[in-house]
Design an enzyme around this catalytic site. Structure first.
Site, PDB file in Angstrom:
ATOM      1  CG  PHE B 123      58.034  44.933  44.290  1.00 53.12           C
ATOM      2  CD1 PHE B 123      59.094  44.414  45.100  1.00 53.12           C
ATOM      3  CD2 PHE B 123      57.627  44.238  43.386  1.00 53.12           C
ATOM      4  CE1 PHE B 123      59.676  43.094  44.737  1.00 53.12           C
ATOM      5  CE2 PHE B 123      57.996  42.763  43.114  1.00 53.12           C
ATOM      6  CZ  PHE B 123      59.152  42.459  43.997  1.00 53.12           C
ATOM      7  NE  ARG B 268      16.027  43.466  34.019  1.00 50.16           N
ATOM      8  CZ  ARG B 268      15.513  44.298  33.265  1.00 50.16           C
ATOM      9  NH1 ARG B 268      15.165  45.653  33.586  1.00 50.16           N
ATOM     10  NH2 ARG B 268      15.808  44.271  31.852  1.00 50.16           N
ATOM     11  CD  GLU B 363      52.056  42.054  44.194  1.00 48.79           C
ATOM     12  OE1 GLU B 363      51.971  41.298  45.031  1.00 48.79           O
ATOM     13  OE2 GLU B 363      51.530  43.100  44.300  1.00 48.79           O
TER      14      GLU B 363
END
Lengths: 254, 379
Positions: B123, B268, B363
């Site tokens: 595009f 963790r 976009e």
């Protein structure tokens, strides 16, 4: 050109099972999938059809909501499906499943080869295949990793512990397959969309002969639990003696 | 109201997830590091019909709906945001524009190989001086008998270096304002069309981005996409579709950030317990899961509107704005949850955080989305 029936089970996807703090299994938000080895069975059936011609019918015994399972199976290449469904079929035991499948195959279908997965992903009882062969009165080969067809015979390679056994069976016959038979395909977009356009015969309890009573009863289900003590030992002499003592106390050493 | 996907959509999601785990996860870190376009992966995507999902089968597509396409972009982006994006721009803008505005011959000649995934689309609108301000574009197409002659420089063109088919926007009549822009389908190899070198980016590194330069590029008039002067309208329609794709990409990034954060925080141990039991961490994860859910609903709603042939321009802008900003916000949190380990190359959250940033920019920037949304609600 064998007509093949491939049986599959629509099982709980174990990734969605949760374990509650009391050790119970929580199935409230589970999704379902085609049992892993049955995906191999479907793949094997479709590859045989592509090599030798004939047709593949996918078949399952499940609850009426398992329509997604039928579409999933059909998206993997079979030509049509037989869906035997009733709300009471949620917790069938393998002897019952085999009896239902056997009754339907005997009374309504003609096929030269039946393929099942070696065992289901949930209970892995390895019962349905051999039981179904007995009901149908046909030879059965288990632990199969390769199938070829030679005239009216099925040649099956069986994977034993230290060797491979090659057996020939006259058709009709039944094989139960291992994952080694071939990696199942990932259906493409069109395969999934086309699946719902393939013919499906749906049968209910009323279409079946009497279903035998279950010979096993599930009394409960708990998550397995592994106790760990996490005791640390160093390499100095006193600690090694302590380590040996600990192993003796646990009965690992005498 | 029905919040349930169809059985086909659910199955397709499972299939693309399995595809991504098998084919995308193993290479995602490598193609990011090396800025490599994984041609072998796109070949497999083409084989499965994943490169033309919402395009009708008579034009080489898979004939599914736009929501299905969004689900696929989401799941691919969950593994690799570059891969998800490349599918998004290829399908959501390049293919969709030819489907919506091309004539029968253009659909056969250009759309079919694109939708089959044999060709890649681009595009081509942005220019060095024309980002959000599309009117500031300077690329011109001068009419010369049966041809147009294009001159100008486009930049930040995704798939620029490797596209087979470029959808190009330029002025055919600058004086006519918004109605003076036209769009063209230009195949690669057309004399005078020259893609530039791949830009080195912060994130989305395996997506190939470059300039595309036009120098006396002669294009026959049958390559006009839609009538002369329809370029601006075509571009805006392209953005509407593309934004649903970027929303889906952001949802995939968010889902991956949540997946990683849950996994790590359970393993963790600090101060004697897994950090997931520390409220500071568990609340971050709660917020992440909530925003993910909202982001997904906005995205699916916009896609669903498109499938119902209802207006979706505002909803696409809202989804894009929300999803992009939440993706950025929560990937930063995901790195925070991982602490030092999240700052090291090879940690997935490090890549997610770099990839998320672009969703707020391309976009249409978040600012441009706010212009679209406010324009819609204040009129």
């Amino acid at each position: 050109m064998p007509d093949i029936v491939v049986c599959f089970k629509w099982v709980v996807d174990e990734a969605y099972i949760r374990r509650t703090s009391s050790g119970d299994l929580d199935f409230t938000s589970v999704d379902y999938k085609i049992s892993e080895y049955d995906r191999n069975a479907i793949e094997a059936a479709v590859r045989l059809r592509d090599a030798y011609g004939g047709s593949v019918t996918a078949m399952t015994v499940s609850v009426p909501e398992a329509t997604k399972g039928i579409k999933d199976a059909l998206s993997r290449g079979p030509d049509n499906a037989v869906f035997i469904a009733d709300p009471s079929f949620r917790d069938l035991e393998s002897s019952q499943t085999a009896a239902i499948l056997g009754g339907v195959i005997k009374s309504r279908m003609s096929c030269q080869l039946v393929i099942c997965g070696e065992g289901s992903g949930d209970f892995y009882a390895q019962q349905v295949g051999p039981r179904l062969a007995e009901i149908l009165g046909i030879p059965c080969a288990t632990y199969v990793q390769k199938i070829t067809i030679d005239g009216g015979q099925v040649i099956a390679e069986r994977k034993a512990e230290d060797f491979v056994e090659v057996v020939a069976m006259p058709m009709p016959a039944l094989v139960t397959v291992l994952p080694d038979i071939g990696t199942p395909r990932i259906p493409g977009v069109k395969d999934t969309l086309m699946a719902s356009k393939k013919p499906v015969v749906t049968l209910g309890k009323g279409d079946l002969e009497r279903i035998p009573e279950a010979s096993l009863k599930t009394v409960g289900m708990k998550a397995s639990r592994m106790e760990r003590e996490c005791e640390k030992f160093t390499v100095d002499t006193a600690d090694i003696a302590r380590f040996v003592g600990a192993l003796q106390r646990k009965g690992v050493l005498r | 109201m029905n919040f349930k996907l169809s059985e086909e959509q659910e199955l397709i999601r499972k299939n693309i997830r399995e595809f991504a785990e098998k084919n995308v996860d193993p290479i995602a870190a490598e193609i990011d590091e090396k800025e490599r376009h994984p041609a072998e992966l796109f070949k497999k995507l083409a084989e499965g019909g994943w490169m033309g999902i919402p395009i009708p089968t008579q034009y080489g597509g898979s004939g599914a709906d736009y929501l299905t396409n969004a689900i696929v972009v989401e799941e691919l982006s969950r593994s690799c945001a570059s891969t998800g994006f490349t599918v998004s721009i290829h399908v959501g803008i390049a293919c969709m524009l030819i489907l919506l505005f091309g004539n029968e011959e253009q659909k056969k000649k250009y759309l079919t190989p694109l939708a089959r995934g044999e060709h890649m689309g681009a595009f081509v609108l942005t220019e060095p001086g024309a980002g959000t301000d599309v009117m500031a574009a300077t690329t011109m197409a001068a009419k010369d008998g049966e041809f147009y002659v294009l001159n100008g420089t486009k930049t930040f063109i995704s798939n620029g270096p490797l596209a087979d088919t470029y959808i190009v926007f330029c002025w055919t009549d600058k004086a006519a304002g918004r109605k003076g822009m036209s769009s063209f389908i230009i195949p690669k190899g057309t004399p005078g069309l020259k893609p530039g070198e791949h830009f080195h980016k912060m994130g989305l590194r395996s997506s190939q981005t470059s300039e595309v330069v036009f120098k006396d590029c002669r294009v026959p008039k049958e390559n006009l996409l839609g009538p002369e002067g329809a370029g601006m309208m075509n571009a805006m329609t392209g953005f509407d579709h593309g934004r649903v794709g970027i929303s889906a990409q952001s949802v995939g990034i968010l889902q991956a950030a949540l997946d990683e954060s849950i996994k790590y925080s359970k393993e963790r141990v600090q101060m004697g317990s897994p950090i997931a039991r520390h409220q500071a961490i568990s609340w971050m994860i709660a917020d992440m899961a909530t925003d993910l859910s909202a982001a997904r609903f906005l995205t699916y709603h916009a896609a669903w509107l498109k499938d119902q042939k209802l207006p979706f321009s505002k909803e696409a802008a809202m989804a894009k704005l929300f999803c992009a900003e939440k993706a950025m916000h929560h990937t930063i949190k995901a790195v925070q949850i991982h602490g030092g380990y999240g700052y090291i190359k090879g940690a997935k959250v490090e890549r997610l955080m770099r990839d998320a940033k672009i969703t707020e920019i391309y976009e249409g920037t978040s600012e441009a989305q706010r212009m679209v949304i406010s324009g819609n609600v204040l009129r």
